[in-house]
Design a protein around this motif. Structure first.
Motif, PDB file in Angstrom:
ATOM      1  N   GLU A 162       0.961  -1.479   0.251  1.00  0.00           N
ATOM      2  CA  GLU A 162      -0.748  -0.174  -0.502  1.00  0.00           C
ATOM      3  C   GLU A 162       1.083   1.139   0.456  1.00  0.00           C
ATOM      4  O   GLU A 162       1.852   1.716   0.395  1.00  0.00           O
ATOM      5  CB  GLU A 162      -0.770   0.410   1.192  1.00  0.00           C
ATOM      6  N   VAL A 163       0.007   2.197  -0.682  1.00  0.00           N
ATOM      7  CA  VAL A 163       0.889   3.769  -0.332  1.00  0.00           C
ATOM      8  C   VAL A 163       0.168   4.484   0.610  1.00  0.00           C
ATOM      9  O   VAL A 163      -1.373   4.461   0.123  1.00  0.00           O
ATOM     10  CB  VAL A 163       1.043   4.250  -1.949  1.00  0.00           C
ATOM     11  N   THR A 164       0.594   5.005   1.285  1.00  0.00           N
ATOM     12  CA  THR A 164      -0.026   5.588   2.496  1.00  0.00           C
ATOM     13  C   THR A 164      -0.057   6.977   2.476  1.00  0.00           C
ATOM     14  O   THR A 164       1.202   7.631   2.583  1.00  0.00           O
ATOM     15  CB  THR A 164       0.300   4.877   3.645  1.00  0.00           C
ATOM     16  N   LEU A 165      -1.044   8.006   2.290  1.00  0.00           N
ATOM     17  CA  LEU A 165      -0.699   9.798   2.484  1.00  0.00           C
ATOM     18  C   LEU A 165      -1.161   9.940   4.175  1.00  0.00           C
ATOM     19  O   LEU A 165      -2.222   9.530   5.058  1.00  0.00           O
ATOM     20  CB  LEU A 165      -2.219   9.993   1.987  1.00  0.00           C
ATOM     21  N   LEU A 166       0.125  10.746   5.107  1.00  0.00           N
ATOM     22  CA  LEU A 166      -0.254  11.180   6.104  1.00  0.00           C
ATOM     23  C   LEU A 166      -0.162  12.393   5.876  1.00  0.00           C
ATOM     24  O   LEU A 166       0.024  13.037   5.342  1.00  0.00           O
ATOM     25  CB  LEU A 166       1.240  11.007   7.070  1.00  0.00           C
ATOM     26  N   ALA A 225      -2.595  15.971  -9.514  1.00  0.00           N
ATOM     27  CA  ALA A 225      -4.001  16.134  -8.840  1.00  0.00           C
ATOM     28  C   ALA A 225      -4.414  17.083  -8.187  1.00  0.00           C
ATOM     29  O   ALA A 225      -5.017  17.804  -7.705  1.00  0.00           O
ATOM     30  CB  ALA A 225      -3.879  14.596  -8.044  1.00  0.00           C
ATOM     31  N   ALA A 226      -3.309  17.047  -6.741  1.00  0.00           N
ATOM     32  CA  ALA A 226      -3.617  18.185  -6.186  1.00  0.00           C
ATOM     33  C   ALA A 226      -3.484  19.509  -6.228  1.00  0.00           C
ATOM     34  O   ALA A 226      -4.297  20.289  -6.029  1.00  0.00           O
ATOM     35  CB  ALA A 226      -2.088  18.064  -4.850  1.00  0.00           C
ATOM     36  N   ALA A 227      -2.522  19.935  -7.520  1.00  0.00           N
ATOM     37  CA  ALA A 227      -3.011  20.940  -8.353  1.00  0.00           C
ATOM     38  C   ALA A 227      -3.805  21.373  -8.574  1.00  0.00           C
ATOM     39  O   ALA A 227      -4.580  22.515  -8.818  1.00  0.00           O
ATOM     40  CB  ALA A 227      -1.907  21.549  -8.709  1.00  0.00           C
ATOM     41  N   THR A 269      -8.790  15.696  -3.371  1.00  0.00           N
ATOM     42  CA  THR A 269      -8.856  15.527  -2.283  1.00  0.00           C
ATOM     43  C   THR A 269      -7.366  15.245  -2.356  1.00  0.00           C
ATOM     44  O   THR A 269      -7.145  14.227  -3.313  1.00  0.00           O
ATOM     45  CB  THR A 269      -9.605  14.880  -1.571  1.00  0.00           C
ATOM     46  N   GLY A 270      -6.526  14.507  -0.778  1.00  0.00           N
ATOM     47  CA  GLY A 270      -5.766  13.859  -1.307  1.00  0.00           C
ATOM     48  C   GLY A 270      -5.937  12.687  -0.892  1.00  0.00           C
ATOM     49  O   GLY A 270      -4.711  12.035  -1.635  1.00  0.00           O
ATOM     50  N   GLU A 271      -7.671  11.038  -0.775  1.00  0.00           N
ATOM     51  CA  GLU A 271      -7.646   9.961  -1.634  1.00  0.00           C
ATOM     52  C   GLU A 271      -7.726  10.394  -2.640  1.00  0.00           C
ATOM     53  O   GLU A 271      -6.754   9.948  -3.407  1.00  0.00           O
ATOM     54  CB  GLU A 271      -9.107   9.772  -0.843  1.00  0.00           C
TER      55      GLU A 271
END
Length: 271
Positions: free
Chosen positions: A198-202, A235-237, A241-243
């Motif tokens: 998994e790739v995780t966003l904190l 995508a963020a630009a 959303t983060g997810e």
């Protein structure tokens, strides 16, 4: 239009796999992050130093849509990497010769301020502290990533500036080094990859999203982490959303592994 300057190396790479596969290709995080961001709709420009042996990239039709105006050509050999992978596609060993990339820091400091935002590929021989300090002092938004071969040293140099970063990209081993230097809660966002896992966003040190890559049809993994970073930044630009940004980025990284790398034209090969 918002533009992303991607600071780092463009190199000649040789990737070796235990099953005998060997790929000789154009490499370097600055190129791959910028290509991925550009493909995802964020106008991007690598900021790098290459030798005359790679000057042909300015005329390669495969890079026609990428702004190469801040890729400086100097006499001498370009940066070169030899990447050896283990059976699980994890990087096992790396050899490098920096060549004209030794001039990268000075070039970057001269260019900073000509883009709206920056991504810094924290690799030797870049003076990471000097570049991140310049960005922070100028109030320019930036992100950063690291590479396991030099992560311990460069994370230590970068740590005082990383709370200014919008997002930091690391793999699981690099995250351990990062957490030993500073409390991850001080960071706005961290994307932690872990090979096929998994790739995780904190965010603020707390896990808020996790996405598992689809490991099918893998051909070449070099540059997958760079594709992840470039697609996430785009995508963020664009306001995802983060997810959602993470899902988009993992999909782009997965797709990148299903194709051979950026092959060097035969007439440009060196013995």
């Amino acid at each position: 239009m918002s533009t992303l300057g991607v600071i780092g190396n463009i190199s000649r790479d040789v990737a070796l796999y235990p099953d005998g596969r060997r790929f000789e290709q154009l490499g370097g995080a600055a190129l791959y992050v910028a290509r991925a961001a550009n493909r995802a709709g964020l106008s991007s420009a690598p900021i790098s130093v290459i030798g005359a042996d790679l000057s042909w990239i300015r005329h390669d039709v495969r890079l026609a849509d990428l702004d190469l105006s801040h890729v400086k050509v100097m006499p001498g050999a370009s940066c070169a990497f030899r990447l050896t992978y283990a059976i699980d596609d994890r990087l096992w060993d790396i050899d490098c010769a920096f060549g004209v990339a030794e001039a990268l820091t000075g070039h970057c400091l001269a260019v900073i301020g000509q883009h709206d935002r920056y991504h810094v590929c924290c690799r030797r021989p870049l003076d990471v502290a000097a570049v991140l300090s310049s960005l922070a002092d100028a109030g320019l938004p930036f992100s950063a990533d690291f590479h396991l071969a030099s992560a311990s040293q460069l994370i230590s140099a970068a740590a005082p500036l990383l709370p200014h970063a919008q997002v930091v990209f690391v793999n699981a081993a690099e995250f351990i080094a990062l957490a030993s230097e500073m409390d991850p809660r001080r960071l706005a966002a961290v994307v932690v990859s872990d090979g096929p896992r998994e790739v995780t966003l904190l965010q603020g040190g707390q896990a808020c999203a996790a996405v598992r890559p689809q490991r099918t049809g893998v051909v070449e993994v070099t540059g997958a982490g760079d594709a992840l970073a470039g697609a996430f930044l785009a995508a963020a630009a664009h306001g995802l959303t983060g997810e959602d940004a993470l899902r988009t980025a993992v999909a782009a990284a997965t797709e990148s592994t299903r194709h051979p790398g950026f092959a060097i034209p035969h007439q440009q090969d060196v013995s």
